[in-house]
Write a protein that holds these residues in place. Structure first.
Motif, PDB file in Angstrom:
ATOM      1  N   THR A  96      -2.384   6.164  10.988  1.00 47.86           N
ATOM      2  CA  THR A  96      -1.369   5.290  11.547  1.00 47.86           C
ATOM      3  C   THR A  96      -1.256   4.036  10.683  1.00 47.86           C
ATOM      4  O   THR A  96      -2.190   3.678   9.948  1.00 47.86           O
ATOM      5  CB  THR A  96      -1.716   4.862  12.980  1.00 47.86           C
ATOM      6  OG1 THR A  96      -2.884   4.028  12.955  1.00 47.86           O
ATOM      7  CG2 THR A  96      -1.969   6.063  13.873  1.00 47.86           C
ATOM      8  N   SER A  97      -0.122   3.358  10.794  1.00 44.74           N
ATOM      9  CA  SER A  97       0.061   2.112  10.043  1.00 44.74           C
ATOM     10  C   SER A  97      -0.969   1.077  10.465  1.00 44.74           C
ATOM     11  O   SER A  97      -1.493   0.329   9.627  1.00 44.74           O
ATOM     12  CB  SER A  97       1.481   1.581  10.262  1.00 44.74           C
ATOM     13  OG  SER A  97       2.445   2.467   9.747  1.00 44.74           O
ATOM     14  N   VAL A 140       0.847  -1.198   0.000  1.00 41.88           N
ATOM     15  CA  VAL A 140       0.000   0.000   0.000  1.00 41.88           C
ATOM     16  C   VAL A 140       0.880   1.245   0.000  1.00 41.88           C
ATOM     17  O   VAL A 140       1.892   1.312   0.701  1.00 41.88           O
ATOM     18  CB  VAL A 140      -0.921   0.001   1.231  1.00 41.88           C
ATOM     19  CG1 VAL A 140      -1.708   1.305   1.316  1.00 41.88           C
ATOM     20  CG2 VAL A 140      -1.863  -1.190   1.192  1.00 41.88           C
ATOM     21  N   ASP A 141       0.486   2.224  -0.798  1.00 43.82           N
ATOM     22  CA  ASP A 141       1.107   3.548  -0.738  1.00 43.82           C
ATOM     23  C   ASP A 141       0.354   4.307   0.348  1.00 43.82           C
ATOM     24  O   ASP A 141      -0.701   4.896   0.109  1.00 43.82           O
ATOM     25  CB  ASP A 141       0.983   4.251  -2.092  1.00 43.82           C
ATOM     26  CG  ASP A 141       1.765   5.554  -2.143  1.00 43.82           C
ATOM     27  OD1 ASP A 141       2.193   6.032  -1.073  1.00 43.82           O
ATOM     28  OD2 ASP A 141       1.950   6.098  -3.252  1.00 43.82           O
ATOM     29  N   LYS A 142       0.904   4.237   1.554  1.00 46.16           N
ATOM     30  CA  LYS A 142       0.210   4.784   2.714  1.00 46.16           C
ATOM     31  C   LYS A 142      -0.038   6.281   2.581  1.00 46.16           C
ATOM     32  O   LYS A 142       0.892   7.034   2.271  1.00 46.16           O
ATOM     33  CB  LYS A 142       1.022   4.504   3.983  1.00 46.16           C
ATOM     34  CG  LYS A 142       0.405   5.085   5.253  1.00 46.16           C
ATOM     35  CD  LYS A 142       1.372   5.015   6.403  1.00 46.16           C
ATOM     36  CE  LYS A 142       0.946   5.854   7.578  1.00 46.16           C
ATOM     37  NZ  LYS A 142       0.815   7.291   7.269  1.00 46.16           N
ATOM     38  N   LEU A 151       4.013   0.647   2.580  1.00 41.90           N
ATOM     39  CA  LEU A 151       3.614  -0.090   3.768  1.00 41.90           C
ATOM     40  C   LEU A 151       3.273  -1.492   3.289  1.00 41.90           C
ATOM     41  O   LEU A 151       2.274  -1.699   2.594  1.00 41.90           O
ATOM     42  CB  LEU A 151       2.410   0.559   4.450  1.00 41.90           C
ATOM     43  CG  LEU A 151       1.966  -0.125   5.751  1.00 41.90           C
ATOM     44  CD1 LEU A 151       3.053  -0.005   6.826  1.00 41.90           C
ATOM     45  CD2 LEU A 151       0.649   0.458   6.270  1.00 41.90           C
ATOM     46  N   ALA A 152       4.131  -2.439   3.641  1.00 41.83           N
ATOM     47  CA  ALA A 152       3.974  -3.821   3.188  1.00 41.83           C
ATOM     48  C   ALA A 152       3.093  -4.580   4.172  1.00 41.83           C
ATOM     49  O   ALA A 152       3.432  -4.713   5.343  1.00 41.83           O
ATOM     50  CB  ALA A 152       5.342  -4.489   3.058  1.00 41.83           C
ATOM     51  N   LEU A 158       5.216   3.091   9.733  1.00 45.07           N
ATOM     52  CA  LEU A 158       5.428   4.458   9.267  1.00 45.07           C
ATOM     53  C   LEU A 158       4.683   5.404  10.200  1.00 45.07           C
ATOM     54  O   LEU A 158       3.569   5.104  10.638  1.00 45.07           O
ATOM     55  CB  LEU A 158       4.903   4.643   7.841  1.00 45.07           C
ATOM     56  CG  LEU A 158       5.774   4.132   6.684  1.00 45.07           C
ATOM     57  CD1 LEU A 158       5.017   4.279   5.365  1.00 45.07           C
ATOM     58  CD2 LEU A 158       7.096   4.867   6.609  1.00 45.07           C
ATOM     59  N   ASP A 159       5.281   6.544  10.497  1.00 48.55           N
ATOM     60  CA  ASP A 159       4.613   7.556  11.308  1.00 48.55           C
ATOM     61  C   ASP A 159       3.326   8.010  10.614  1.00 48.55           C
ATOM     62  O   ASP A 159       3.223   7.950   9.378  1.00 48.55           O
ATOM     63  CB  ASP A 159       5.519   8.768  11.510  1.00 48.55           C
ATOM     64  CG  ASP A 159       6.745   8.432  12.358  1.00 48.55           C
ATOM     65  OD1 ASP A 159       6.662   7.522  13.181  1.00 48.55           O
ATOM     66  OD2 ASP A 159       7.784   9.111  12.163  1.00 48.55           O
ATOM     67  N   PRO A 160       2.347   8.493  11.374  1.00 49.18           N
ATOM     68  CA  PRO A 160       1.085   8.937  10.762  1.00 49.18           C
ATOM     69  C   PRO A 160       1.272   9.942   9.625  1.00 49.18           C
ATOM     70  O   PRO A 160       0.574   9.872   8.612  1.00 49.18           O
ATOM     71  CB  PRO A 160       0.330   9.559  11.937  1.00 49.18           C
ATOM     72  CG  PRO A 160       0.822   8.776  13.120  1.00 49.18           C
ATOM     73  CD  PRO A 160       2.278   8.533  12.851  1.00 49.18           C
TER      74      PRO A 160
END
Length: 301
Positions: A23-24, A16-18, A54-55, A46-48
């Motif tokens: 939040t993760s 995903v491209d957060k 994000l795997a 990852l930080d918010p």
């Protein structure tokens, strides 16, 4: 007797491209609901405010999370000079300010101090544990405490752009446990102008790159459709750094039961970590010893 979690038994990876602002954990939960998946987890928080890779692993793929967590990762980030914040990013309160701004050459010279094996002190607002409690919980409560430094391997740290005197755009490749916010904080201190992270984007993580990624919006728009499962990458993608061995048919049962089994391999050293497959399906990860794989993780696919 524990209640069995509802949902589908699916296995694989979704990249995903957060988006910023979540939040993760929130992203993982929303993705899991979209897939109606029984089990899901992620490799590397990852930080918010951060974006990028994000795997997310589903089902049996969660057993391969450590191989992504341990892998190298790359980040693009912007440092704002002139102020240090209590969170070391733009979300926090300013605690110190400084005049003067570094030249490009001064920045490049200072970056050398952060390449190779370094000792990094994680931010106070981080998930590291202090006496069994997360540091960010103590920081939010206003407690005074020290975070111990820990080793970090930084492969590369370069200045990519200088859009204005207050800002520097950087890219970093590092190993497990790196905090970009700590790099920005410490760089500002070395330069004497202070600094914090303004923007942060993870460019790749182990075998996963942005070209593999999908948006959260797209995932949720496809919820309940056959097309959604087509976004999944196979479990074994996470094992790209390990050699593959072949498992003959007569060894499959032993391996599935967690027992050492004969495998077909070439060029492996005794004790080397590898993964075994049969008919293109991953069976286990383990250590190669004298013609056998001694499994440490078995996949029930």
């Amino acid at each position: 007797m524990a209640r069995r979690r509802k949902g589908r038994d699916i296995s694989g990876w979704l990249i995903v491209d957060k988006p910023a602002g979540l939040t993760s954990t929130t992203v993982v939960n929303r993705v899991r609901r979209a897939f109606d998946a029984r089990k899901a987890g992620h490799a590397g928080t990852l930080d918010p405010a951060a974006t990028g890779i994000l795997a997310i692993a589903f089902g049996e793929a969660t057993k391969t999370i450590p191989y992504v967590t341990e892998a190298m990762k790359a980040y693009a980030f912007t440092v704002r000079f002139g102020a240090e914040t209590n969170t070391d990013d733009a979300e926090g309160a300013v605690v110190k300010e400084a005049e003067g701004r570094p030249s490009d050459d001064e920045i490049k010279d200072a970056l050398g101090r952060f390449v190779g094996e370094i000792i990094q002190v994680p931010p106070a607002f981080s998930a590291v544990k202090i006496d069994g409690e997360r540091a960010y919980k103590r920081a939010r409560a206003g407690e005074e405490f020290e975070v111990e430094g820990r080793p970090l391997w930084v492969e590369e740290l370069v200045l990519t752009d200088r859009p204005e005197p207050d800002l520097a755009e950087l890219e970093m490749t590092c190993g497990k446990g790196g905090y970009v916010r700590a790099i920005a904080r410490d760089l500002g201190r070395v330069l004497g102008c202070l600094g914090h992270v303004l923007t942060l984007r993870r460019l790749w993580s182990g075998p996963f790159e942005l070209e593999d990624a999908v948006t959260l919006e797209r995932v949720e728009s496809l919820a309940g459709s056959d097309e959604l499962d087509g976004l999944l990458l196979p479990l074994e993608v996470a094992l790209a750094e390990l050699p593959e061995v072949r498992c003959p048919a007569e060894s499959v049962g032993r391996l599935k039961n967690g027992n050492p089994a004969t495998v077909i391999a070439a060029g492996l050293e005794y004790g080397e970590e590898c993964w075994a497959s049969h008919d293109g399906r991953p069976l286990a990860v383990g250590r190669y010893k004298g013609g056998e794989l001694h499994p440490v993780r078995v996949f029930q696919l």
